[in-house]
Each structure stands twice: as structure tokens, then as C-alpha cells.
Design an enzyme around this catalytic site. Sequence first.
Site, PDB file in Angstrom:
ATOM      1  N   TRP A 168     -31.111  23.381   7.592  1.00  0.00           N
ATOM      2  CA  TRP A 168     -31.112  24.850   7.439  1.00  0.00           C
ATOM      3  C   TRP A 168     -31.499  25.533   8.745  1.00  0.00           C
ATOM      4  CZ3 TRP A 168     -28.991  26.476   3.066  1.00  0.00           C
ATOM      5  CH2 TRP A 168     -29.115  25.706   1.910  1.00  0.00           C
ATOM      6  N   LEU A 192     -16.974   3.547  -8.680  1.00  0.00           N
ATOM      7  CA  LEU A 192     -17.865   3.649  -7.516  1.00  0.00           C
ATOM      8  C   LEU A 192     -18.904   4.719  -7.832  1.00  0.00           C
ATOM      9  CD1 LEU A 192     -18.527   3.121  -4.438  1.00  0.00           C
ATOM     10  CD2 LEU A 192     -17.061   5.075  -3.944  1.00  0.00           C
ATOM     11  N   ARG A 246     -25.900   3.859  10.395  1.00  0.00           N
ATOM     12  CA  ARG A 246     -26.043   5.166  11.049  1.00  0.00           C
ATOM     13  C   ARG A 246     -25.082   5.210  12.226  1.00  0.00           C
ATOM     14  NH1 ARG A 246     -30.914   9.219  12.223  1.00  0.00           N
ATOM     15  NH2 ARG A 246     -29.698  10.710  13.405  1.00  0.00           N
ATOM     16  N   SER A 265     -29.432  17.622   5.415  1.00  0.00           N
ATOM     17  CA  SER A 265     -30.862  17.345   5.293  1.00  0.00           C
ATOM     18  C   SER A 265     -31.626  18.646   5.088  1.00  0.00           C
ATOM     19  CB  SER A 265     -31.373  16.634   6.556  1.00  0.00           C
ATOM     20  OG  SER A 265     -31.577  17.568   7.583  1.00  0.00           O
ATOM     21  N   ASN A 273     -20.961  14.472  14.422  1.00  0.00           N
ATOM     22  CA  ASN A 273     -19.862  15.439  14.262  1.00  0.00           C
ATOM     23  C   ASN A 273     -19.832  16.445  15.421  1.00  0.00           C
ATOM     24  OD1 ASN A 273     -19.489  14.240  11.816  1.00  0.00           O
ATOM     25  ND2 ASN A 273     -20.220  15.946  10.579  1.00  0.00           N
ATOM     26  N   ARG A 293     -30.385  24.984  11.627  1.00  0.00           N
ATOM     27  CA  ARG A 293     -29.268  25.111  12.587  1.00  0.00           C
ATOM     28  C   ARG A 293     -28.798  26.565  12.640  1.00  0.00           C
ATOM     29  NH1 ARG A 293     -25.741  19.684  12.840  1.00  0.00           N
ATOM     30  NH2 ARG A 293     -27.515  18.310  12.989  1.00  0.00           N
ATOM     31  N   HIS A 351     -17.379  19.012  11.840  1.00  0.00           N
ATOM     32  CA  HIS A 351     -17.780  18.812  10.442  1.00  0.00           C
ATOM     33  C   HIS A 351     -16.551  18.637   9.547  1.00  0.00           C
ATOM     34  CE1 HIS A 351     -21.865  19.265  11.539  1.00  0.00           C
ATOM     35  NE2 HIS A 351     -21.791  20.542  11.818  1.00  0.00           N
ATOM     36  N   ARG A 371     -21.065  16.195  18.520  1.00  0.00           N
ATOM     37  CA  ARG A 371     -20.659  15.617  19.814  1.00  0.00           C
ATOM     38  C   ARG A 371     -19.171  15.284  19.825  1.00  0.00           C
ATOM     39  NH1 ARG A 371     -24.851  11.148  19.612  1.00  0.00           N
ATOM     40  NH2 ARG A 371     -25.156  12.085  17.564  1.00  0.00           N
ATOM     41  N   TRP A 372     -18.643  14.867  18.689  1.00  0.00           N
ATOM     42  CA  TRP A 372     -17.201  14.587  18.583  1.00  0.00           C
ATOM     43  C   TRP A 372     -16.417  15.860  18.898  1.00  0.00           C
ATOM     44  CZ3 TRP A 372     -13.140  16.450  15.699  1.00  0.00           C
ATOM     45  CH2 TRP A 372     -11.991  15.655  15.635  1.00  0.00           C
ATOM     46  N   SER A 413     -34.493   9.532  10.249  1.00  0.00           N
ATOM     47  CA  SER A 413     -34.373  10.979  10.036  1.00  0.00           C
ATOM     48  C   SER A 413     -34.703  11.400   8.595  1.00  0.00           C
ATOM     49  CB  SER A 413     -32.970  11.475  10.422  1.00  0.00           C
ATOM     50  OG  SER A 413     -32.740  11.238  11.791  1.00  0.00           O
ATOM     51  N   ASP A 429     -23.708  10.679  11.475  1.00  0.00           N
ATOM     52  CA  ASP A 429     -24.142  11.480  12.618  1.00  0.00           C
ATOM     53  C   ASP A 429     -23.074  11.500  13.712  1.00  0.00           C
ATOM     54  OD1 ASP A 429     -25.823  13.090  14.066  1.00  0.00           O
ATOM     55  OD2 ASP A 429     -27.092  11.451  14.785  1.00  0.00           O
TER      56      ASP A 429
HETATM   57  C1  FPP Z   1     -24.403  15.194  11.615  1.00  0.00           C
HETATM   58  O1  FPP Z   1     -23.657  15.497  12.764  1.00  0.00           O
HETATM   59  C2  FPP Z   1     -23.704  15.613  10.422  1.00  0.00           C
HETATM   60  C3  FPP Z   1     -24.122  16.622   9.590  1.00  0.00           C
HETATM   61  C4  FPP Z   1     -25.317  17.423   9.810  1.00  0.00           C
HETATM   62  C5  FPP Z   1     -23.351  17.000   8.407  1.00  0.00           C
HETATM   63  C6  FPP Z   1     -22.602  15.898   7.727  1.00  0.00           C
HETATM   64  C7  FPP Z   1     -21.518  16.565   6.994  1.00  0.00           C
HETATM   65  C8  FPP Z   1     -20.301  16.077   6.811  1.00  0.00           C
HETATM   66  C9  FPP Z   1     -19.876  14.716   7.203  1.00  0.00           C
HETATM   67  C10 FPP Z   1     -19.315  17.000   6.196  1.00  0.00           C
HETATM   68  C11 FPP Z   1     -18.862  16.600   4.862  1.00  0.00           C
HETATM   69  C12 FPP Z   1     -19.820  16.729   3.780  1.00  0.00           C
HETATM   70  C13 FPP Z   1     -19.487  17.181   2.561  1.00  0.00           C
HETATM   71  C14 FPP Z   1     -20.384  16.873   1.401  1.00  0.00           C
HETATM   72  C15 FPP Z   1     -18.259  17.949   2.313  1.00  0.00           C
HETATM   73  P1  FPP Z   1     -24.301  16.427  13.853  1.00  0.00           P
HETATM   74  O2  FPP Z   1     -23.801  17.803  13.641  1.00  0.00           O
HETATM   75  O3  FPP Z   1     -25.805  16.295  13.839  1.00  0.00           O
HETATM   76  O4  FPP Z   1     -23.716  15.805  15.164  1.00  0.00           O
HETATM   77  P2  FPP Z   1     -24.389  15.780  16.611  1.00  0.00           P
HETATM   78  O5  FPP Z   1     -25.604  14.900  16.507  1.00  0.00           O
HETATM   79  O6  FPP Z   1     -23.318  15.184  17.456  1.00  0.00           O
HETATM   80  O7  FPP Z   1     -24.695  17.198  16.963  1.00  0.00           O
END
Ligand code: FPP
Length: 242
Positions: free
Chosen positions: A65, A127, A184, A61, A18, A67, A33, A20-21, A192, A16
Site C-alpha cells: 500500500w 489445483l 522467489r 503484501s 515486475n 507504493r 504488473h 525491473r522487467w 519479505s 518479484d
Molecule cells: C513484485 O514486483 C510484484 C508485485 C508487487 C505484484 C505481483 C502482482 C502480480 C504478479 C500481478 C498479478 C496478480 C493478480 C492477483 C492479478 P515489483 O514491482 O516489486 O518488482 P521490482 O522489485 O522489480 O520493482
Amino acid sequence: MTESMVRPSHIAIVMDGNGRWAEQQGQPRSQGHQAGSDALKRTVEAVGKRGISTLTVYAFSSENWQRPSVEVKHLLELFLNALNRDVAELDENNVCLRFIGNRSAFNAAIRDGMRRAEAKTRENDGLFLNVAVNYGGHAEIVEAVQQLGHEITQGVLRPEQITEALFEDRLYTRGLPAPDLLIRTGGEQRLSNFLLWQLAYTELYFTDTLWPDFDEQHLDIALADFAKRQRRFGTLPQAEHA
Ligand code: FPP
């Protein structure tokens, strides 16, 4: 880290943070992402190097969808690119890839990519990497119950034959051990809808680190924290049994 530390053999990760980063960097969410995808590659390598046998990650998850469509499209593109580009390398590194979740919602190219990736890496045993896509813990349990219901109506199963082991055998994760450690990232402290049955006795580790920043050092900190936990699985510590 000392070599004698107790290590988990199965780690599950909710990746979790991506979005905010990306926001912190003044970039679009899609860049978050992309960076998250790089962090996943690093983590797969680091986990493998530490001799941990199984890694299960929450990539998409069943709620994702909802989003904005541009973000969903980007996530699906990233996924398809990873299937086309990264599977050969995973195969060379002896990684056995498996997807858990409801595949029916994906287009034919993605479904085919998942099938090919699993077939190509089936014999690997370095793995075990499980990627949860269109995954929901409630849906997984309901699907298992539906399947058992069918078996009962077909006359091949009696209700009293349903045991925990039989139920587990109808989940997407059939054949896998339960996770020992759930990590997490991103500061939230919740599950979640991830692996609800499987996490019953899993140790939970939450960190504020955003997923794209997660690296080997963060992994080692989580592993050191795990090594200090006393796992009892509902029983008393050994010394108190007397
Ligand atoms: C949560 O961050 C992350 C996701 C919904 C997607 C996770 C996907 C990846 C790590 C990309 C790589 C995956 C594959 C299989 C290629 P968020 O967007 O909810 O972050 P936020 O809470 O800061 O908004």
C-alpha cells in the site's frame, strides 16, 4: 525431467521483479504488473499440468500500500479484472481458489469478487490456488494470537490446550499443508514477511529471473533442483540413524 522425480505437492511463489522487467523494456511499471499477471496464468497452468496439488502466490503484501498511489490503483484494477474475467476459466479447469490475507482494507467490489470466486470454485479439487492479498506474516500470527486470546477470555479454551496444530488452525492457511518449495524470482534472497510460520521446513529456491520472464522451463529447473534436496525436517538422514 524424468517421471520418477520427487515433486513438491505445495509450491509457494514470491513473484518479484515486475518493476525491473518493465524498466528494462522502457515501459511503465504497470506494464510489468500486466506481464506478471500473464506469467501467473502460465504458471497456474504449468503447475496444474505437473500434478502439483497446491500453489500459493504472493500477489499483494500489506507493505505494498505504501507504493505510489497510481501503482496501487493499477494493481487493484488488475486484481479486480482478474476476479471478473479469469475465475470462470479457473473454475472450468477445476481450480479451487482461496484468498489469504486481511480483506478489510479492500473496497466492496473486490471483497465481493473474492467471496464470489471462492464460492464458485469451492468444490473444485484439481489445483488448490491460494492468492495472498494484503498479506503479512507478522499480522497473520498476531491475528491468530488475538483469536486464541478471545477464546481464552470467553472460557472456551485453556492456555495449556494450545498446541502447534491448534495454532495453525487459526492461521489464514488453516487446512493447507505447509509449502514444500518456495520459489522467489527477481534475485533477492529474503522472505519479505511471507508465510513465516508455514515456511519452517520449506526448501528455498532463488532465481535471478524476473517474474514476467518465468515460464515452464524455469519451473522445471526449480523442480529438478528440489528433487536433489535431502529433506530432513531436523532429523538425520535414514542411513545415519544406526
Ligand atoms: C513484485 O514486483 C510484484 C508485485 C508487487 C505484484 C505481483 C502482482 C502480480 C504478479 C500481478 C498479478 C496478480 C493478480 C492477483 C492479478 P515489483 O514491482 O516489486 O518488482 P521490482 O522489485 O522489480 O520493482
